[in-house]
Design a protein around this motif. Structure first.
Motif, PDB file in Angstrom:
ATOM      1  N   GLU A  31      -3.152   2.338  -5.668  1.00  0.00           N
ATOM      2  CA  GLU A  31      -2.409   3.127  -6.651  1.00  0.00           C
ATOM      3  C   GLU A  31      -3.321   3.817  -7.658  1.00  0.00           C
ATOM      4  N   LYS A  32      -4.482   3.232  -7.924  1.00  0.00           N
ATOM      5  CA  LYS A  32      -5.397   3.816  -8.894  1.00  0.00           C
ATOM      6  C   LYS A  32      -6.811   3.354  -8.584  1.00  0.00           C
ATOM      7  N   SER A  56      -3.382  -2.696  -5.405  1.00  0.00           N
ATOM      8  CA  SER A  56      -3.586  -2.235  -4.038  1.00  0.00           C
ATOM      9  C   SER A  56      -2.636  -2.956  -3.094  1.00  0.00           C
ATOM     10  N   HIS A  88       6.656  -2.054  -0.117  1.00  0.00           N
ATOM     11  CA  HIS A  88       6.056  -0.922  -0.833  1.00  0.00           C
ATOM     12  C   HIS A  88       6.138   0.313   0.043  1.00  0.00           C
ATOM     13  N   GLN A  89       6.791   1.336  -0.453  1.00  0.00           N
ATOM     14  CA  GLN A  89       6.994   2.581   0.284  1.00  0.00           C
ATOM     15  C   GLN A  89       7.613   2.322   1.657  1.00  0.00           C
ATOM     16  N   LEU A 105      -3.390   0.844   0.934  1.00  0.00           N
ATOM     17  CA  LEU A 105      -3.003   1.866  -0.038  1.00  0.00           C
ATOM     18  C   LEU A 105      -3.456   1.383  -1.404  1.00  0.00           C
ATOM     19  N   THR A 157      -4.773   8.498  -3.625  1.00  0.00           N
ATOM     20  CA  THR A 157      -4.057   7.318  -4.080  1.00  0.00           C
ATOM     21  C   THR A 157      -2.589   7.455  -3.699  1.00  0.00           C
ATOM     22  N   GLY A 158      -1.898   6.328  -3.629  1.00  0.00           N
ATOM     23  CA  GLY A 158      -0.479   6.342  -3.307  1.00  0.00           C
ATOM     24  C   GLY A 158      -0.174   6.710  -1.872  1.00  0.00           C
ATOM     25  N   LYS A 159      -1.173   6.674  -1.001  1.00  0.00           N
ATOM     26  CA  LYS A 159      -0.995   7.057   0.407  1.00  0.00           C
ATOM     27  C   LYS A 159      -1.513   5.948   1.312  1.00  0.00           C
TER      28      LYS A 159
END
Length: 221
Positions: A88-89, A211, A50-51, A86, A159-161
């Motif tokens: 996402e929501k 997550s 992920h990322q 991390l 989020t997303g970090k």
């Protein structure tokens, strides 16, 4: 001379091996040693990229289950817990201090097992709170003062970090459950933790969560 060099290298290697402990070792599937614990419905935990980094993905749909590792950690040797996470929501609109809102997109918690003396069992939850400010501590609405919730990330977090975390577990236990009045008494109460767990749960709210967790490492500093 060569013998002394080899001995010195061995001592350094031994010290470094004890200076940190990776409890998940995602690169080597160390998470396979963790056991699933289902409370209400099963959250899904898988290892994914992920990322650009390897992570433990957690998916929850009206569920509450976690991964648990029984591993005695001496906090006088490795008091610091290190991890990354991390989400996402987040779960908007929940009162996380209430039973109906006791859901978290991500949490890592440590447990002092009281054994037969269950009243001595204590748990500190490091949580990603969707609706509380960062840096707060409160009693769990189900378990009361024996379980403390600490919002390491809060409603202002992005989020997303990915966030990198480091906490002194020994000091956090003293701060949240109370200073026993002396170093000797504090060591008796908080020297060891017995269980570490990961959980993403949405059973009370009936919502969805996604997550990601990085490796969990205990270290000397």
């Amino acid at each position: 001379m060569l013998g002394w060099i080899i001995l010195l290298f061995s001592l350094i290697t031994c010290f470094n091996a004890k200076s940190s402990t990776n409890l998940t070792s995602l690169n080597n599937n160390g998470i396979a040693l963790w056991e699933a614990k289902v409370f209400s419905g099963k959250s899904i935990y898988t290892i994914n990229q992920h990322q650009g980094r390897l992570a433990l993905q957690a998916l929850s749909q009206s569920s509450a289950s976690g991964l648990v590792l029984e591993n005695k950690i001496d906090l006088t040797i490795t008091p610091y817990i290190n991890w990354s996470w991390l989400v996402e929501k987040t779960l908007h609109g929940l009162n996380e201090r209430s039973k109906s809102g006791d859901d978290f997109v991500a949490r890592i918690y440590v447990v002092i097992d009281g054994g037969f003396m269950v009243w001595k069992t204590k748990s500190l939850n490091y949580v990603w709170s969707s609706n509380q400010d960062k840096g707060l501590v409160w009693d769990n609405p189900f378990a009361g003062s024996s379980v403390k919730m600490m919002s390491v990330q809060g409603k202002q977090s992005q989020t997303g970090k990915w966030y990198e975390e480091k906490r002194n577990v020994y000091q956090d236990l003293i701060d949240t459950f109370g200073d026993q009045g002396s170093e000797e008494a504090n060591l008796k109460a908080y020297n060891y933790i017995d269980i570490i767990a990961i959980m993403t749960d949405t059973d009370n709210s009936g919502k969805k969560a996604e997550s990601y967790y990085g490796d969990i490492v205990f270290s000397t500093k």
